[in-house]
Design a protein around this motif. Structure first.
Motif, PDB file in Angstrom:
ATOM      1  N   TRP A  65      45.624  18.313 101.362  1.00  0.00           N
ATOM      2  CA  TRP A  65      46.556  17.220 101.669  1.00  0.00           C
ATOM      3  C   TRP A  65      46.026  15.883 101.160  1.00  0.00           C
ATOM      4  O   TRP A  65      46.726  15.154 100.451  1.00  0.00           O
ATOM      5  N   GLN A  66      44.801  15.560 101.504  1.00  0.00           N
ATOM      6  CA  GLN A  66      44.253  14.254 101.150  1.00  0.00           C
ATOM      7  C   GLN A  66      44.219  14.036  99.645  1.00  0.00           C
ATOM      8  O   GLN A  66      44.491  12.935  99.158  1.00  0.00           O
ATOM      9  N   ASP A  67      43.925  15.079  98.898  1.00  0.00           N
ATOM     10  CA  ASP A  67      43.748  14.937  97.450  1.00  0.00           C
ATOM     11  C   ASP A  67      45.040  15.074  96.660  1.00  0.00           C
ATOM     12  O   ASP A  67      45.043  14.792  95.456  1.00  0.00           O
ATOM     13  N   ASN A  68      46.126  15.519  97.302  1.00  0.00           N
ATOM     14  CA  ASN A  68      47.323  15.835  96.514  1.00  0.00           C
ATOM     15  C   ASN A  68      48.617  15.180  96.972  1.00  0.00           C
ATOM     16  O   ASN A  68      49.520  14.996  96.164  1.00  0.00           O
ATOM     17  N   VAL A  69      48.736  14.831  98.255  1.00  0.00           N
ATOM     18  CA  VAL A  69      50.063  14.520  98.784  1.00  0.00           C
ATOM     19  C   VAL A  69      50.726  13.330  98.107  1.00  0.00           C
ATOM     20  O   VAL A  69      51.952  13.312  97.933  1.00  0.00           O
ATOM     21  N   ARG A  70      49.976  12.356  97.704  1.00  0.00           N
ATOM     22  CA  ARG A  70      50.609  11.160  97.130  1.00  0.00           C
ATOM     23  C   ARG A  70      51.374  11.492  95.849  1.00  0.00           C
ATOM     24  O   ARG A  70      52.388  10.839  95.537  1.00  0.00           O
ATOM     25  N   GLN A  71      50.928  12.518  95.110  1.00  0.00           N
ATOM     26  CA  GLN A  71      51.561  12.850  93.839  1.00  0.00           C
ATOM     27  C   GLN A  71      52.527  14.026  93.924  1.00  0.00           C
ATOM     28  O   GLN A  71      53.173  14.372  92.940  1.00  0.00           O
ATOM     29  N   GLY A  80      48.822  12.365 112.650  1.00  0.00           N
ATOM     30  CA  GLY A  80      47.946  11.372 112.038  1.00  0.00           C
ATOM     31  C   GLY A  80      47.470  11.894 110.707  1.00  0.00           C
ATOM     32  O   GLY A  80      46.776  12.915 110.642  1.00  0.00           O
ATOM     33  N   ALA A  81      47.842  11.263 109.623  1.00  0.00           N
ATOM     34  CA  ALA A  81      47.645  11.809 108.282  1.00  0.00           C
ATOM     35  C   ALA A  81      46.176  11.931 107.900  1.00  0.00           C
ATOM     36  O   ALA A  81      45.372  11.037 108.143  1.00  0.00           O
ATOM     37  N   ALA A  82      45.837  13.052 107.270  1.00  0.00           N
ATOM     38  CA  ALA A  82      44.493  13.267 106.740  1.00  0.00           C
ATOM     39  C   ALA A  82      44.201  12.240 105.656  1.00  0.00           C
ATOM     40  O   ALA A  82      44.964  12.097 104.696  1.00  0.00           O
ATOM     41  N   GLY A  83      43.093  11.523 105.816  1.00  0.00           N
ATOM     42  CA  GLY A  83      42.703  10.530 104.821  1.00  0.00           C
ATOM     43  C   GLY A  83      43.670   9.374 104.706  1.00  0.00           C
ATOM     44  O   GLY A  83      43.624   8.619 103.734  1.00  0.00           O
ATOM     45  N   TRP A  84      44.572   9.223 105.699  1.00  0.00           N
ATOM     46  CA  TRP A  84      45.606   8.180 105.663  1.00  0.00           C
ATOM     47  C   TRP A  84      46.415   8.280 104.357  1.00  0.00           C
ATOM     48  O   TRP A  84      46.773   7.294 103.737  1.00  0.00           O
ATOM     49  N   GLN A  85      46.741   9.535 103.996  1.00  0.00           N
ATOM     50  CA  GLN A  85      47.495   9.824 102.783  1.00  0.00           C
ATOM     51  C   GLN A  85      48.844  10.440 103.151  1.00  0.00           C
ATOM     52  O   GLN A  85      48.916  11.406 103.917  1.00  0.00           O
TER      53      GLN A  85
END
Length: 307
Positions: free
Chosen positions: A113-119, A148-153
């Protein structure tokens, strides 16, 4: 009376099994409330090594002694060791609820989630959230009230999904901070996104891993003075949201968290859960803000931020 809202992110299998019970005991000892946000899928912490190419990653790793706090075994999950299923820790999770603490969703797979969700797009985002939502219901027998989002992502589809789940409040982003951890905007607090009904409770204090090892006002922040530094940030009363981690404050940094609890109680704060905070603000007219991103001192990359 002002409040410190305690939001506990549980990222790993070890944090769930060891850090969470430690935190429950510590919170009960001091009569403090808190919200535990659980990761519910596989522990792929080892995949986080791919972040080595991000600006500031190695600096943070060296400052915060990641191996010491997470353990070499956890850092091998998904790479050299099979990734354990965090959601299998049902007894540990149910014990938190039985002890009277609020439980919610952190994520399905923290690193993914933290490494991918924004894209990523709508289908991927909904699938990730649906897996966590369904697993939470299997464990607790009821749907979650908060996230509460992982890594605030996050992304726009994730916020839409929270609304469709019927969640009334969440803590998915950060308030902007100065170099010393003080708020850039002293009035920052709960708000609503322009496209979402869910009340957002942004984290308003720096986390321990963002402060440790940094030079602030000519002084290095160490385990010996970090609690005192954070307590200077809460000397003037206002509501705050503080994010802690089962892997840090629930284990080797537990004495620092206890020092903070004692300090906040001494300053006249109530230490409460997100649910308790929501009950006090739900009828207020809150500001509305767009979805924005920014970087924070001591943390690599950009996060969901209240400007």
């Amino acid at each position: 009376m002002s409040s410190i809202v305690l939001k506990i992110d549980v990222d790993t299998y070890r944090g769930t099994r060891e850090g969470v019970p430690n935190l429950v005991r510590l919170l009960k000892k001091h009569g403090a409330g808190a919200t535990f946000l659980f990761s519910l899928g596989k522990d792929h912490t080892g995949w986080a090594l791919r972040r080595a190419f991000r600006p500031g990653f190695f600096q943070k790793v060296s400052r915060t002694s990641v191996v010491k706090h997470y353990g070499i075994k956890t850092l091998m999950y998904g790479v050299f060791l099979p990734a354990p299923d965090i959601g299998s820790c049902t007894s540990e999770m149910r014990a938190v609820q039985a002890a009277g603490f609020e439980c919610g969703i952190h994520t399905w797979d923290h690193v993914v989630w933290q490494d991918n969700v924004r894209q990523r797009g709508e289908k991927w985002t909904r699938h990730q959230l649906q897996q966590a939502y369904q697993r939470f219901q299997q464990i607790f027998g009821a749907p979650p009230n908060t996230h509460g989002a992982a890594g605030w992502q996050m992304n726009k589809y994730a916020f839409q999904q929270l609304n469709e789940f019927g969640m009334r409040y969440a803590s998915d982003g950060r308030a902007m901070l100065n170099e010393d951890g003080s708020l850039t905007n002293p009035g920052a607090g709960p708000y609503r996104l322009q496209d979402g009904a869910c009340i957002q409770m942004p984290t308003t204090l720096p986390t321990l891993d963002e402060l440790l090892g940094r030079q602030i006002n000519g002084q290095e922040i160490t385990t010996g003075n970090i609690a005192a530094h954070i307590l200077t940030l809460t000397q003037t009363h206002r509501d705050h949201v503080f994010t802690l981690h089962a892997e840090l404050e629930g284990q080797k940094l537990a004495p620092i968290f206890e020092e903070l609890l004692i300090g906040w109680i001494g300053q006249g704060y109530d230490c409460i859960s997100m649910a308790d905070f929501y009950a006090s603000i739900k009828d207020q007219s809150l500001p509305v803000a767009p979805l924005t991103w920014a970087s924070l001192p001591g943390r690599s990359g950009e996060l969901v931020a209240l400007m």
